[in-house]
Design a protein around this motif. Structure first.
Motif, PDB file in Angstrom:
ATOM      1  N   ALA A   1      -7.150   7.674  23.763  1.00  0.00           N
ATOM      2  CA  ALA A   1      -5.935   8.471  23.622  1.00  0.00           C
ATOM      3  C   ALA A   1      -6.162   9.910  24.043  1.00  0.00           C
ATOM      4  O   ALA A   1      -5.246  10.570  24.548  1.00  0.00           O
ATOM      5  CB  ALA A   1      -5.442   8.413  22.176  1.00  0.00           C
TER       6      ALA A   1
ATOM      7  N   ALA B   1      -1.849   5.871  26.625  1.00  0.00           N
ATOM      8  CA  ALA B   1      -1.991   5.365  25.261  1.00  0.00           C
ATOM      9  C   ALA B   1      -0.639   5.253  24.581  1.00  0.00           C
ATOM     10  O   ALA B   1      -0.366   4.277  23.851  1.00  0.00           O
ATOM     11  CB  ALA B   1      -2.912   6.292  24.465  1.00  0.00           C
TER      12      ALA B   1
ATOM     13  N   VAL C   1      -0.295   8.611  19.404  1.00  0.00           N
ATOM     14  CA  VAL C   1      -1.238   9.659  19.759  1.00  0.00           C
ATOM     15  C   VAL C   1      -1.114  10.894  18.870  1.00  0.00           C
ATOM     16  O   VAL C   1      -2.128  11.431  18.400  1.00  0.00           O
ATOM     17  CB  VAL C   1      -1.088  10.041  21.244  1.00  0.00           C
ATOM     18  CG1 VAL C   1      -2.006  11.208  21.600  1.00  0.00           C
ATOM     19  CG2 VAL C   1      -1.402   8.844  22.128  1.00  0.00           C
TER      20      VAL C   1
END
Length: 289
Positions: free
Chosen positions: A169, A176, A183
């Motif tokens: 991430a 992501a 995230v």
């Protein structure tokens, strides 16, 4: 004499490593160099001291109070100050942490002035001698805690799905997000974790350095030099760099001049950037996506 200087250097390096680990974990997860980490360290020590003196907490209770408080502060810093700048250049993120560093120090000075206060050691007792080498019980605690932290996070990032997700991430946040990873929540948790580690380091180191508003600045410089030497983003590198730095400082101070201790950090940073910019155990450069 040399053996005692080396052991003292390892002890000092363990102290630096506690700060460097908190910064490295956050950098590894968010690619942000947190220049206010020294103030997390300072606030952790102050919180434990206030909890003991003003609230009557036991030592264990004050440690829990400090760690929980700093975890919450780390979450708040990320949510209120860092998250709005996520799309900004790295220099903006770095400058925000610098500004926050001065703000935290200013707030503490407003309430406590520039007084230097002691924090009792977590483990009392006399020096422990191994032949001609002597160490304090708290030194052994610090070195043991450092080893546990670095081993735990090394396993977390290398061998667990959550650790790999956090690193992925940080490298490609957009990708992501597209696959359903939250995230912002991951970044928030890592800021809280970094602040918590800063608090733990402050509590462990405060009996040696004493407690005062500027206590984090010097330790931050040591940690930054250790990270540069070991390699940014590398947990073993943060520890190795810290130990090497501590030993070099003590040996140079003992055999050359004690005044060199104050400039060793800067000499190390300059030498590493010229000779090996990635550090001893540095990884390939991480870029934001």
């Amino acid at each position: 004499m040399l053996s005692q200087l080396i052991v003292s250097g390892v002890v000092a390096g363990s102290l630096y490593a506690l700060i460097a680990l908190g910064m490295t974990i956050l950098y590894r997860a968010t690619t942000v160099v947190n220049f206010c980490h020294g103030e997390f360290f300072m606030l952790g020590a102050f919180a434990a001291m206030v909890a003991q003196r003003s609230f009557g907490f036991s030592y264990a209770g004050s440690v829990v109070f400090s760690c929980v408080l700093l975890f919450a502060i780390g979450l708040a810093v990320e949510r209120a100050l860092m998250r709005p700048l996520q799309r900004a250049p790295h220099i903006s993120l770095a400058m925000m942490t610098v500004a926050l560093s001065y703000l935290m120090k200013g707030v503490v000075r407003f309430f406590y002035g520039r007084e230097v206060d002691p924090l009792p050691p977590m483990i009392g007792g006399d020096q422990i001698s191994f032949g001609s080498i002597s160490v304090m019980p708290d030194d052994l605690l610090t070195m043991g805690f450092t080893l546990v932290v670095v081993a735990g996070f090394f396993v977390f990032f290398k061998a667990t799905q959550a650790g790999k997700v956090i690193q992925a991430a940080s490298q490609t946040p957009r990708g992501a997000s597209l696959v359903g990873i939250n995230v912002p929540m991951l970044r928030n948790l890592m800021w809280g974790t970094g602040a918590l580690l800063g608090a733990a380091a402050g509590i462990l180191i405060a009996p040696t350095t004493l407690v005062y508003p500027d206590m984090g600045a010097t330790m931050l410089m040591h940690a930054f030099a250790a990270m540069t030497l070991g390699g940014f983003g590398s947990l073993p590198g943060a520890v190795l760099g810290s130990i090497v730095l501590g030993v070099v400082e003590n040996v140079m101070g003992g055999f050359v001049s004690s005044s060199l201790i104050d400039v060793t950090d800067y000499l190390v940073i300059i030498a590493v950037l010229i000779v090996r910019p990635q550090g001893l155990l540095g990884e390939s450069r991480i870029s934001r996506g």
